[in-house]
Design an enzyme around this catalytic site. Structure first.
Site, PDB file in Angstrom:
ATOM      1  N   GLY A 174       0.835  -1.198   0.000  1.00  0.00           N
ATOM      2  CA  GLY A 174       0.000   0.000   0.000  1.00  0.00           C
ATOM      3  C   GLY A 174       0.863   1.238   0.000  1.00  0.00           C
ATOM      4  O   GLY A 174       2.083   1.159   0.164  1.00  0.00           O
ATOM      5  N   LYS A 175       0.266   2.363  -0.190  1.00  0.00           N
ATOM      6  CA  LYS A 175       0.984   3.640  -0.086  1.00  0.00           C
ATOM      7  C   LYS A 175      -0.055   4.745   0.040  1.00  0.00           C
ATOM      8  O   LYS A 175      -1.171   4.613  -0.479  1.00  0.00           O
ATOM      9  CB  LYS A 175       1.836   3.889  -1.346  1.00  0.00           C
ATOM     10  CG  LYS A 175       2.979   4.851  -1.113  1.00  0.00           C
ATOM     11  CD  LYS A 175       4.160   4.145  -0.449  1.00  0.00           C
ATOM     12  CE  LYS A 175       5.315   5.070  -0.173  1.00  0.00           C
ATOM     13  NZ  LYS A 175       6.485   4.309   0.317  1.00  0.00           N
TER      14      LYS A 175
END
Ligand code: NAD
Length: 429
Positions: free
Chosen positions: A118-119
């Site tokens: 994720g980011k």
């Protein structure tokens, strides 16, 4: 991690007409072809699972309302909760955040930890904001994405321009919403509130282990190696310190302001004392001054880029004499420079392997928080050593089996792990 220069945000984008995600796909496709990946899994792994865009209205100190755009991308959560940092910068875009979330997917899979990728990011310039404004923005951003994050769902961490204080606010905001203290919702927290011992040194420690294993593979005695390190921040300084402790000779170090060269080996402890005082290696008396572009062309065995992206390009790659390059930074080598170095027989350990110990120790932090039982620094380091050694060995074995460079091999290992579990889990429809 704290302030970065503009280059940080240009990861390989110039290569593919401005799309960072396009650059990720290019690397992915090379490995997927070698794996004979079936087209269905190929399609799944080249699409982000979830992209969230939020608007965060904040009352600024001057009384005006500003609305900031934030993103959180969960690229793939097949192996576990999404894992990845939150960055604050004016250049943040959905394309960049999606690519970074994909890279986190492959990094976690190479490291063999039960996380997806994720980011997050918010378009803002924190250098022009007060502490109160940054806290308000952090809390509102977390509130806007609160349904998507959580210890079992998505676990953020610090990234460019965010730090342990901001992670403390993320943890507090989440905890206030769910009604109980939840330390494991975020990593990179202060030690006092559930952070892990050993996290600060983790990435440099992994770089040291990767260097040691690479030297073994190439047939160089680590104690006889001459090493140059670009960047003397968190990753560069710890790598240099630990490698010096292993008996290697650090002959050159540079940073944003200047560099230092000492053929006999730089005294890293003294250099750390100097940088602690002056915030730069420039002016260090234990060696000769080293002008900017000279570092890459030095006659050394190992080169460790540990500063910024896109540092090794076709302009300087032909002059590189090192036999081993360990990518401490994310994306320090452009694809054409990487191809050139591989053809010349330079052994490049890619970022998604070389600096993966950072996220591995974030995983340890999450495990300790969930246990409510904390390990000693020696225990963290011992487990990290084992994880890094196993990851390196697996990628090297794959590189030999497929007769490819270590970057392609790392992608093969990562894609294979995610694809295998995707097939086992089957299609929910
Ligand atoms: P940092 O901000 O602590 O240090 C960066 C260093 O690079 C500083 O010494 C700075 O002076 C130097 N630098 C900046 N511009 C330079 C230039 N033009 N030439 C030479 N040196 C220059 O950052 P960090 O945490 O050490 O991260 C470095 C790299 O490693 C980044 O690419 C980051 O994304 C990556 N990384 C860091 C971690 C981590 O745990 N810190 C984990 C994975 C990857």
């Amino acid at each position: 991690m704290n302030a970065r220069t503009e280059q940080q945000f240009r990861r390989r984008t110039d290569v593919l007409g401005g799309s960072t995600f396009g650059a990720m796909l290019q690397e992915f496709n090379v490995a997927a072809r070698l794996l004979n990946l079936d087209s269905g899994i190929w399609k799944i792994l080249t699409h982000p699972k979830r992209q969230i865009i939020v608007s965060c209205p904040i009352q600024m100190d001057n009384g005006e309302i500003e609305v900031f755009t934030g993103f959180r991308v969960q690229y793939n959560i097949t192996l576990g909760p999404a894992k990845g940092g939150i960055r604050y910068h004016p250049d943040v875009s959905l394309d960049e955040v999606t690519a970074l979330a994909a890279w986190m997917t492959w990094k976690c899979a190479v490291a063999h930890i039960p996380f997806g990728g994720g980011k997050g990011g918010v378009i803002c310039d924190p250098t022009k904001m007060s502490r109160r404004e940054i806290e308000a923005l952090t809390r509102r951003y977390v509130a806007e994405i609160i349904d998507a994050i959580g210890p079992e769902k998505d676990v953020p961490a610090p990234d460019v321009n965010t730090n342990d204080q901001i992670m403390a606010w993320v943890m507090d905001t989440y905890s206030m919403h769910v009604g109980h203290t939840t330390t494991s919702v975020v990593t990179g927290k202060p030690i006092e509130m559930g952070g892990s011992l050993g996290r600060r040194e983790a990435t440099g420690r992994g770089v040291m282990i990767a260097t040691r294993e690479a030297a073994k593979h190439v047939g160089i005695d680590l104690k006889k190696t001459r090493i140059a390190v670009q960047g003397f921040g968190n990753v560069g300084s710890v790598s240099a310190q630990l490698l010096a402790q292993q008996g290697a000779r650090i002959v050159a170090v540079d940073d944003w302001k200047g560099g230092v060269y000492n053929e006999k080996g730089i005294d890293i402890e003294k250099l750390l004392a100097h940088t602690g005082q002056h915030r730069t290696v420039d002016g260090f008396a234990g060696g000769d001054p080293l002008p900017g572009e000279k570092l890459f062309g030095l006659d050394v065995d190992v080169l460790i880029p540990a500063a910024l992206e896109n540092q090794i390009t076709m302009e300087n790659a032909p002059s590189i004499k090192a036999k081993i390059i360990i990518e401490g930074a994310n994306g320090p080598t452009t694809p054409d420079a990487h191809r050139h170095l591989h053809e010349r027989g330079v052994f490049v350990v890619p970022d998604i392997l070389a600096n993966s110990s950072g996220v591995t120790t974030s995983y340890f932090e999450w495990v300790q928080d969930r246990y409510g039982y904390f390990w000693t620094e020696a225990e963290v380091n011992e487990r990290l050593e084992r994880k890094m050694f196993e990851a390196f060995s697996e990628v090297l074995k794959t590189a030999i089996k497929f007769n490819v460079d270590m970057r392609t091999a790392a992608y093969i290992v990562a894609i294979n792990r995610v694809a295998t579990v995707t097939r086992m889990r089957g299609m929910y429809a």
